[in-house]
Design a protein around this motif. Structure first.
Motif, short mmCIF file in Angstrom:
data_model
loop_
_atom_site.label_atom_id
_atom_site.label_comp_id
_atom_site.label_asym_id
_atom_site.label_seq_id
_atom_site.Cartn_x
_atom_site.Cartn_y
_atom_site.Cartn_z
N ASP A 71 0.80 -1.22 0.00
CA ASP A 71 0.00 0.00 0.00
C ASP A 71 0.84 1.27 0.00
OD1 ASP A 71 -2.43 -1.29 -0.06
OD2 ASP A 71 -2.49 -1.57 2.11
N GLU A 72 1.97 1.21 0.70
CA GLU A 72 2.72 2.45 0.89
C GLU A 72 3.81 2.67 -0.14
OE1 GLU A 72 4.04 2.32 4.91
OE2 GLU A 72 1.99 2.47 5.71
N THR A 112 -4.49 -9.14 -0.40
CA THR A 112 -3.60 -8.02 -0.75
C THR A 112 -3.70 -7.57 -2.20
OG1 THR A 112 -1.81 -9.48 -1.46
CG2 THR A 112 -1.89 -8.91 0.88
#
Length: 493
Positions: free
Chosen positions: A434-435, A458
Motif C-alpha cells: 500500500d505504501e 492483498t
RNA sequence: CGGGAUGUAGUUCAGUCCGGUUAGAAUGCCUGGUUUGGGACCAGGAGGUCGUUGGUUCGAAUCCAGCCAUCCCGACCA
C-alpha cells in the motif's frame, strides 16, 4: 497550452490515457474495447515487430498464417485451453444479413443463414494450428516445426484499456512441434530469452525472467515462462510469455510421429507470444509528465530537426536546406529523422509537440548558432540542452542516441531495483504494497490455496518464480510452512 | 457483469437541477496582416440532427426508458 497532460501524481490512469491519445499513438473506435492504432503508433509497432521478426528468423523460425476462425469442435478439443478461454470468446453464428422488412434501410441477421457449427474468433491459435500440424507430421524427419504467425486475436475482456487490454489486439504467436521433451523445453527457454533480450535492449526495459505458478499458468500448458517488467507506479506488467505445452495438444489433436525405431510417439509442443501490450509497457515505464519518452532503437523518428524560420527568405531557405541535408546524412547511416519546416507554427509550439510525442533527440538549426558552427540539441530523456559542433554531427548524433538508449535502460533498472524488497512477515508485506508499491520477494509454501489467499488479502499475485533464484530456506509469509525459495509478488496490470 | 460518473462545434467544457425566441465559451480550423531562439497577437469567417432510439409534452440539449461508447472503483484478465 493546447494539449495538457494529466500528471502522474494527479491521476496515473488519466496520465496514461492522455499520452496514448494526445501523443498520437491510438484512438478510441466505434467498437467496444477496440482501438484504432494511428500511424505514429503503428510505426512504433512495426519497428518492434521488425526486430522481433529478425530474431525469430535467426533462431530458425518461419512465418505462416492460419485462419481467424476456429470451428467450435476444434476449439474444444484441448479441454483446459478451451475452458480457460471460453468466457472471452466472440462467436460467429450466422453468415448473412438481409434487409429488415419491418424497418426500411436497416439490416438484420438472416435466421435462414445460421451456421451448422459455430466459429470461434481465435483468442489464440493452438487449436487450428495443431489440427493442421496433424497433417504435416508423420515422421521424426518432419520435426521440428518452427512456425510463427503475426496476427490479430480477440478476447472479449470485461474492462479494456488502450494497448494494455483491448478486445482485439495484434501479436505474434509461435507454435513449435518437437520430437523430444528436452528439445521443446529448450525452445521454450530460448524464446523467453529472445523476448527478454528484445525488451531489455530495444525497449530499454529491464525484466525478470521466471516461471509462472500453477494458477497463473497458460491454459493447456505444463509450464509458462514469463518476463515481468515494473511500471512507474510499481505495478507489474507481464510483457511476454513462452509456454511448454508438453504433449497436451498432441494428444488432443492426435499428432504423432514415427521415431527412428518405427515407434509411434506423441509430439512435444511450445507456444510463445508478445503483443501490442508491449507498447503499453513502454509508455508506462519511461514516459513523464511532459509526454512520451520512446527509446531510440524503436522510435518512429529518432531525431526531429527544426530549422528556424524568419522573414528573411534567403536565410529561411538556407536553414531548411541545411535541415534536409542533415536528414539525408543521417539516413545514410540508418537514423530515422523528421524535418519540421512548417512556417505556420512557432518553435516553442514544435518543441512541446515533439516532447509530447517522445522523439528522443531534437536538433534546432538556426542562423545564430550556425554562424558559430554549432546546432542546439535537446535530449528527451533528460531534457538537457546543449550545443553540438557541425563537424562530426552525424556520428555524434549516432553516439548520443546510443547514450540515450542506455540511460533510459539504466534509469528504469535502478528504479526497479530500488523498488524490489525482500519481506519476511505478512504485516510488512501488506503495508509495503500500500505504501511503497513495487515487487516483493517473499517465501511461499508452494500451494495454490496460499497463493489465492494472499491474492484475496492483498491483490498481489505471484508474478513468477525467478529463473536465477537462489535456494534459501525460509517460512511461508502467510502460513509459516517451510519454503525453499523466495518468489516474486506484485500487483499487476 | 455489479457500483459510481460522463456523452453538447475537431478538442476541452458551460447550459440540464427548475422544459420555452436564433444552443454559448475557450482552444483548434480557414482568410488577411503583424510576428517567430520555449506552446504569438490583431481582425474577419466557417463549423453543432445536443451519443443514439423511443416515450412524455402545445413545446425536449433539458424530464423518462432502452441501447451504444468512455472514464473511475470492483469482479474478470491465458
Amino acid at each position: 497550452m493546447s494539449k495538457e497532460i494529466t500528471s502522474r501524481a494527479e491521476n496515473y490512469s488519466e496520465w496514461y490515457n492522455d499520452l496514448v491519445l494526445k501523443g498520437g499513438l491510438a484512438d478510441y473506435s466505434a467498437v467496444r474495447g477496440c482501438m484504432v492504432i494511428k500511424p505514429y503508433g503503428f510505426t512504433l509497432w512495426e519497428n518492434m515487430r521488425d526486430v522481433l521478426d529478425k530474431k525469430f528468423k535467426e533462431t530458425g523460425h518461419v512465418n505462416a498464417y492460419f485462419p481467424l476462425f476456429v470451428p467450435k469442435s476444434l476449439f474444444e478439443a484441448e479441454e483446459k485451453n478451451a475452458e480457460g478461454f471460453a468466457k472471452e470468446c466472440a462467436v460467429v453464428t450466422h453468415y448473412r444479413l438481409k434487409t429488415n422488412p419491418d424497418e426500411a434501410g436497416k439490416l438484420m441477421v438472416d435466421p435462414e443463414a445460421k451456421l451448422e457449427e459455430e466459429l470461434v474468433v481465435r483468442p489464440t491459435s493452438e487449436a487450428i494450428i495443431w489440427n493442421t500440424y496433424k497433417k504435416w507430421i508423420q515422421s521424426y524427419r518432419d520435426l521440428p516445426i518452427l512456425v510463427n504467425q503475426w496476427a490479430n486475436v480477440v478476447r472479449w475482456e470485461m474492462r479494456t484499456r488502450l494497448f494494455l487490454r483491448t478486445a482485439e489486439f495484434l501479436w505474434q504467436e509461435g507454435h513449435t512441434a518437437h520430437a523430444t521433451k528436452q528439445e521443446a523445453i529448450a525452445e521454450t527457454v530460448q524464446m523467453i530469452n529472445v523476448y527478454a533480450d528484445f525488451v531489455e535492449n530495444y525497449m530499454a526495459l529491464p525484466v525478470i525472467k521466471g516461471v509462472k505458478s500453477e494458477s497463473e499458468r497458460f491454459a493447456g500448458a505444463e509450464d509458462t515462462y514469463t518476463i515481468e517488467a515494473m511500471m512507474q507506479d510499481g505495478k507489474a506488467l507481464q510483457s511476454g510469455t513462452s509456454h511448454f505445452l508438453g504433449q497436451n495438444f498432441a494428444k488432443a489433436f492426435e499428432v504423432t510421429y514415427k521415431n527412428k525405431e518405427n515407434e509411434e510417439e506423441y509430439v512435444w509442443a511450445t507456444s510463445w507470444g508478445v503483443s501490442t501490450r508491449l507498447i503499453g509497457a513502454l509508455i508506462m515505464a519511461h514516459s513523464d509528465d511532459d509526454g512520451l519518452v520512446i527509446p531510440p532503437r524503436i522510435a518512429p523518428y529518432q531525431v526531429v530537426i527544426i530549422p528556424f524560420l524568419s522573414k528573411n527568405e534567403a536565410e529561411t531557405n538556407s536553414m531548411i536546406a541545411k535541415a534536409n541535408e542533415l536528414k539525408a546524412d543521417l539516413a545514410k547511416i540508418g537514423i530515422r529523422s523528421l524535418v519540421d519546416s512548417d512556417e505556420t507554427k512557432r518553435p516553442g509550439f514544435k518543441f512541446a509537440e515533439y516532447e509530447l510525442k517522445g522523439i528522443p533527440l531534437r536538433i534546432v538549426i538556426g542562423p545564430r548558432d550556425l554562424a558559430n558552427g554549432v546546432v542546439e540539441i535537446a535530449r528527451r530523456d533528460t531534457k538537457e540542452k546543449s550545443q553540438l559542433s557541425v563537424t562530426n554531427i552525424v556520428s555524434d548524433i549516432a553516439a548520443l542516441l546510443e547514450k540515450i538508449q542506455q540511460n533510459m535502460y539504466d534509469k528504469a533498472k535502478s528504479f526497479r531495483d530500488d523498488n524490489i524488497t525482500k519481506v519476511d512477515d505478512f504485516e510488512t508485506f501488506q503495508k509495503l504494497l500500500d505504501e511503497k508499491p513495487g515487487f516483493i520477494l517473499a517465501h511461499w509454501d508452494g500451494t495454490p490455496e496460499t497463493e489465492e489467499k494472499i491474492k484475496e488479502l492483498t491483490k498481489a499475485t505471484i508474478r513468477c518464480i525467478p529463473l536465477d533464484n537462489p535456494l534459501e530456506d525460509g517460512k511461508c509469509i502467510l502460513t509459516g510452512n517451510p519454503s525453499k525459495q523466495r518468489v516474486l509478488f506484485a500487483r499487476a496490470y
